[in-house]
Each structure stands twice: as C-alpha cells, then as structure tokens.
Design an enzyme around this catalytic site. Structure first.
Site, PDB file in Angstrom:
ATOM      1  N   ARG A   1      11.550   0.442  20.162  1.00 29.52           N
ATOM      2  CA  ARG A   1      11.629  -0.515  19.040  1.00 29.52           C
ATOM      3  C   ARG A   1      10.358  -1.339  18.860  1.00 29.52           C
ATOM      4  NH1 ARG A   1      16.573  -1.363  21.240  1.00 29.52           N
ATOM      5  NH2 ARG A   1      18.248  -0.242  20.222  1.00 29.52           N
TER       6      ARG A   1
ATOM      7  N   GLU B   1       4.343  -5.120  -0.836  1.00 26.04           N
ATOM      8  CA  GLU B   1       4.162  -4.432  -2.105  1.00 26.04           C
ATOM      9  C   GLU B   1       5.208  -4.792  -3.153  1.00 26.04           C
ATOM     10  OE1 GLU B   1       3.561  -0.240  -1.531  1.00 26.04           O
ATOM     11  OE2 GLU B   1       2.136  -0.145  -3.178  1.00 26.04           O
TER      12      GLU B   1
ATOM     13  N   HIS C   1      -4.458   5.823  -8.425  1.00 29.02           N
ATOM     14  CA  HIS C   1      -3.610   6.611  -7.534  1.00 29.02           C
ATOM     15  C   HIS C   1      -2.450   7.320  -8.233  1.00 29.02           C
ATOM     16  CE1 HIS C   1      -5.983   4.857  -4.398  1.00 29.02           C
ATOM     17  NE2 HIS C   1      -5.288   5.464  -3.450  1.00 29.02           N
TER      18      HIS C   1
ATOM     19  N   LYS D   1       0.853  -0.594   6.880  1.00 31.62           N
ATOM     20  CA  LYS D   1       1.659   0.586   6.536  1.00 31.62           C
ATOM     21  C   LYS D   1       1.495   1.653   7.615  1.00 31.62           C
ATOM     22  CE  LYS D   1       1.959   0.408   1.510  1.00 31.62           C
ATOM     23  NZ  LYS D   1       1.658   1.116   0.247  1.00 31.62           N
TER      24      LYS D   1
ATOM     25  N   GLU E   1     -12.295   4.410  -2.363  1.00 30.22           N
ATOM     26  CA  GLU E   1     -11.446   3.227  -2.146  1.00 30.22           C
ATOM     27  C   GLU E   1     -12.293   1.947  -2.207  1.00 30.22           C
ATOM     28  OE1 GLU E   1      -8.245   3.786  -2.105  1.00 30.22           O
ATOM     29  OE2 GLU E   1      -7.993   5.812  -1.278  1.00 30.22           O
TER      30      GLU E   1
ATOM     31  N   HIS F   1      -8.283  13.277  -0.849  1.00 22.35           N
ATOM     32  CA  HIS F   1      -7.601  12.131  -1.451  1.00 22.35           C
ATOM     33  C   HIS F   1      -8.597  11.265  -2.238  1.00 22.35           C
ATOM     34  CE1 HIS F   1      -4.864   8.753  -1.917  1.00 22.35           C
ATOM     35  NE2 HIS F   1      -5.805   7.965  -1.414  1.00 22.35           N
TER      36      HIS F   1
ATOM     37  N   LYS G   1      -9.120  -5.999   0.510  1.00 19.32           N
ATOM     38  CA  LYS G   1      -7.812  -5.490   0.940  1.00 19.32           C
ATOM     39  C   LYS G   1      -7.032  -6.589   1.664  1.00 19.32           C
ATOM     40  CE  LYS G   1      -4.639  -2.341   2.097  1.00 19.32           C
ATOM     41  NZ  LYS G   1      -4.463  -0.933   2.366  1.00 19.32           N
TER      42      LYS G   1
ATOM     43  N   ARG H   1       0.131  -6.322  -4.608  1.00 21.32           N
ATOM     44  CA  ARG H   1      -0.366  -5.184  -3.830  1.00 21.32           C
ATOM     45  C   ARG H   1      -0.390  -3.889  -4.660  1.00 21.32           C
ATOM     46  NH1 ARG H   1       0.809  -4.056   2.595  1.00 21.32           N
ATOM     47  NH2 ARG H   1      -0.408  -2.153   2.716  1.00 21.32           N
TER      48      ARG H   1
ATOM     49  N   HIS I   1      -2.531  10.947  -7.312  1.00 17.08           N
ATOM     50  CA  HIS I   1      -1.488  11.650  -6.552  1.00 17.08           C
ATOM     51  C   HIS I   1      -1.046  12.914  -7.287  1.00 17.08           C
ATOM     52  CE1 HIS I   1      -0.381   7.732  -4.269  1.00 17.08           C
ATOM     53  NE2 HIS I   1      -1.220   8.474  -3.570  1.00 17.08           N
TER      54      HIS I   1
ATOM     55  N   ASN J   1      -2.981   0.502  -6.249  1.00 19.35           N
ATOM     56  CA  ASN J   1      -2.679   1.851  -6.734  1.00 19.35           C
ATOM     57  C   ASN J   1      -3.574   2.284  -7.877  1.00 19.35           C
ATOM     58  OD1 ASN J   1      -0.687   3.156  -5.277  1.00 19.35           O
ATOM     59  ND2 ASN J   1       0.860   1.761  -6.074  1.00 19.35           N
TER      60      ASN J   1
HETATM   61 ZN    ZN Z   1      -5.968   5.870  -1.474  1.00 18.34          ZN
END
Ligand code: ZN
Ligand code: ADP
Length: 373
Positions: free
Chosen positions: A136, A252, A263, A158, A200, A280, A242, A256, A267, A260
C-alpha cells in the site's frame, strides 16, 4: 533566476535549485536540480535512512549510470537491490509490475524501503505505480533521466501502466518523497528523445509563459542542437511551469487540463499511426500544429508562421498514412472527453491557453489537414 510563476506566493517556495511542489492537501515534495552524486545524501536529508533500497531502471540507463548510482548509494549506507527492465513502452505492463512485486517480496521489502525510479517516463510511471501499490505504498524517489521525464512526467504524481484496452488506463496519483533531476544526464540522450522532450518544453511555454517562449524562439537553433550552456536553464524553466500548474490542480480537475495542449490531436495521431510508429513528442508537435492553426483560424493572436516553423523541426519529414476521418473518430473517443463534449485546448495568445468545447468537425478536419500537410 527567472520570475516566480505561481499566482499564489504561498503556494511555492524556492530555495536555490530546489522548488517545492505544494499540494493543495498533504505534504509538499521537492523537485531538486542537482548532481546524481548527491542522491544518497538527499535521501538521508529527506528522512530515508540507510538500509535496504530498491532501484528500478532499464537496460540503457543501467548500462550508462547503473554502476555509478549503485556505488554512490552503497557509499551512502544503502544496501542496493536493482531491477533492470526492458527499455520502451512495453515495460508499462501489469505482468512486469507483478515481476517487481515478486522481486520485492523475495528481497524483503518493508513499508520504509525506498524505491528509486532511475530512467525516463516509462520507468517513472511503472516504478511509481509499483511503489504506490506494494504494501500500500513505500517511499518513492524519482531520478528522471530524459528531457520528457525531467520537465513533465516525473512532476505531478501520475503513475501507471498500459492495458490491452488502451494506454495509461491503470494507475494512481502518488507523490514521491522528492524528485532529483541531474541535467548532465541528458547529455547521453539520443537526438530523437531530446526532440521528443522539446515538444513538451515548447508546449509549456506556449500555454503558460510568453517570456520563456521568446527565449526558446531566440535560441532555437542552440536549443534543437542541445547546446549544453542552455540545457540547465531550459529544464529549470520548463519544470517550473509544470510545477506551477500541478500545484494549483493536482488531480486534473481544471487548470491541469491545459497540459493537454496538442494532446487530443496527438493521441489520435499516435493511435492511428500505430503506437511506436511515431514518437509521443512528434505526435504532440503535430497536434500542436493543428491546435495553433485552429487558434489562429478563430482569430486568436498566434504568430502561426513562426510557431509552426519551430513545431515542424520537431516532427518527422515523412509521416505514415493517416486518414483524417479515422483521426476525427479517434479524437471523439479520446478518454479526456467529458460526457459528449470534446474539450480542446487552444491558445488565446502565446502564453495563454483556453479550453473550447464547441469545435466542429469541419474545424477539426481543417486543422488536421493543415498539420499533416
Ligand atoms: Zn505528452
Ligand atoms: P520518455 O522519457 O520519453 O517517456 P522512455 O522512458 O522510454 O521515454 O525513455 C526513452 C529512451 O531513452 C529509452 O530507450 C531509455 O532507455 C533511454 N534513456 C533514458 N534516459 C537516458 C539517458 N540519460 N541517456 C541515454 N538514453 C536514455
């Protein structure tokens, strides 16, 4: 030093090269820019006493830095056990997490055993998820070694792995004890990975910091050729953006989402091109070309020609065939979609992002046509 970005001065505390990420709740954690030789002493300074210590890394990073990190941790009274996984996205897999659990239990993990994630974004996500879930949760230390990881993925908590149903669908938010970024380690990065990270970096400037954008633009050829004199400042400035964003919106819920930018298009491009076919960062650069075009088309004051020339430097000259209809369909299915509405990040101007929810199919189509041209 550059100006503080945080809107609320209570939120950010900066001492030398250490920036504290102040979460809305719970304990803050520092992002430290320092030499890797200071890892053990930084761990001690953050309450991680000597004794058992786990390191997770990949083959490439182990080859370059594994022995050195192991020696410095051993010299700092840690008893190191290192697990080396295959490089690349395929390591973000529950089977590999399961192997890590097996290893950790065999090696006698307990609740106070620190786990060091030594590597790029893949290692950070995988190791973060492992550290968050074994017993945990055990203390996690990020030592990001790629530009993407230093300015983006190691900040904000994340963690996660991929699932047959899609990328990054399994995971959790988990705060590290600290992140230590050594910009010198970026010297060994392959050029393609440097450019992936620059996407980025440029994204952070475009959505949040016009002054940094101007700095990047005026130094662009030195930036793309990774002139070592610029690297520490580039990383530090991109990192701050960031930190500022996640400090205000850790989970988010709102702000936040501006991260994106590029993105939602990106994506879809990654998915339709086939994962791994296009990096990416390159996909996101194409996505930002689409988003910048649409921002300009909607009358926003974006210097399209200038920004687009920079973004083109971050995209491959030959692209796989990607039918716009398929891309559109994929965007409409994006997991960032909320309800039936596509939340698209556009630019109001350089340094200011906006969220739009009324983009039409014909706008998205035209933006994609531009980006793929
Ligand atoms: Zn990215
Ligand atoms: P990212 O950080 O872009 O999410 P990865 O974690 O997959 O992606 O790292 C990209 C590649 O770079 C991997 O093959 C990894 O082994 C390699 N790598 C990571 N850090 C370094 C470094 N400092 N020098 C050389 N190669 C590195």
């Amino acid at each position: 030093m550059f100006p503080r970005l945080s809107a609320n001065p209570m939120l950010e505390e900066r001492t030398g090269d250490k920036v504290v990420v102040p979460p809305p709740t719970g304990r803050p954690y520092p992002v430290i820019t320092a030499s890797r030789s200071q890892l053990a002493q930084t761990m001690h300074a953050h309450g991680l006493a000597g004794g058992r210590c786990f390191v997770v890394t990949d083959d490439n990073v182990a080859e370059l830095y594994g022995a050195e990190i192991e020696t410095s941790l051993t010299d700092g009274d840690f008893e190191v056990s290192m697990q080396i996984v295959q490089p690349g996205e395929a390591a973000k897999d529950l089977e590999i997490v399961s192997d890590l659990y097996r290893w950790a239990f065999a090696e006698g993990v307990d609740r106070s055993t620190p786990v060091v994630a030594l590597g790029g974004g893949v290692i950070g996500d995988l190791t973060g998820f492992f550290a968050a879930t074994v017993l945990r949760g055990v203390p996690l230390v990020h030592v990001p070694t790629t530009l993407v990881a230093q300015v983006d993925s190691s900040i904000g908590g994340k963690t996660g792995v991929n699932h047959v149903s899609g990328k990054n669908l399994i995971g959790s938010f988990y705060r590290p004890t600290f992140t230590l970024a050594d910009t010198e380690m970026l010297g060994t990065l392959p050029d393609v990975e440097w450019r992936n990270g620059l996407s980025e970096v440029l994204k952070h400037a475009l959505i949040r910091d016009a002054v940094f954008y101007e700095w990047l633009r005026s130094n662009w050829s030195d930036v793309t050729s990774r002139s070592s004199a610029l690297v520490p400042e580039l990383v530090s400035r991109a990192m701050s953006i960031k930190i500022d964003v996640v400090a205000q919106d850790e989970f988010e819920g709102g702000l936040r989402r501006i991260l994106n930018f590029g993105h939602t298009f990106g994506h879809a491009i990654e998915r339709i091109a086939g994962f791994g076919t296009i990096g990416h960062g390159a996909a996101v650069a194409l996505g930002m070309r689409a988003a910048c075009w649409l921002s300009a088309d909607r009358g926003r004051s974006v210097p399209l020609t200038e920004v687009d020339a920079m973004l083109r430097d971050l995209t491959p000259s030959r692209l796989p065939r990607m039918p716009v209809d398929w891309l559109l369909q994929s965007m409409r299915r994006d997991k960032k979609r909320i309800g039936d509405t596509l939340h698209l990040i556009l630019l109001e101007s350089v340094g200011r992002a906006e969220i739009v929810t009324d983009a039409t199919d014909s706008e998205l189509r035209a933006a994609l046509d531009f980006a793929l041209s």
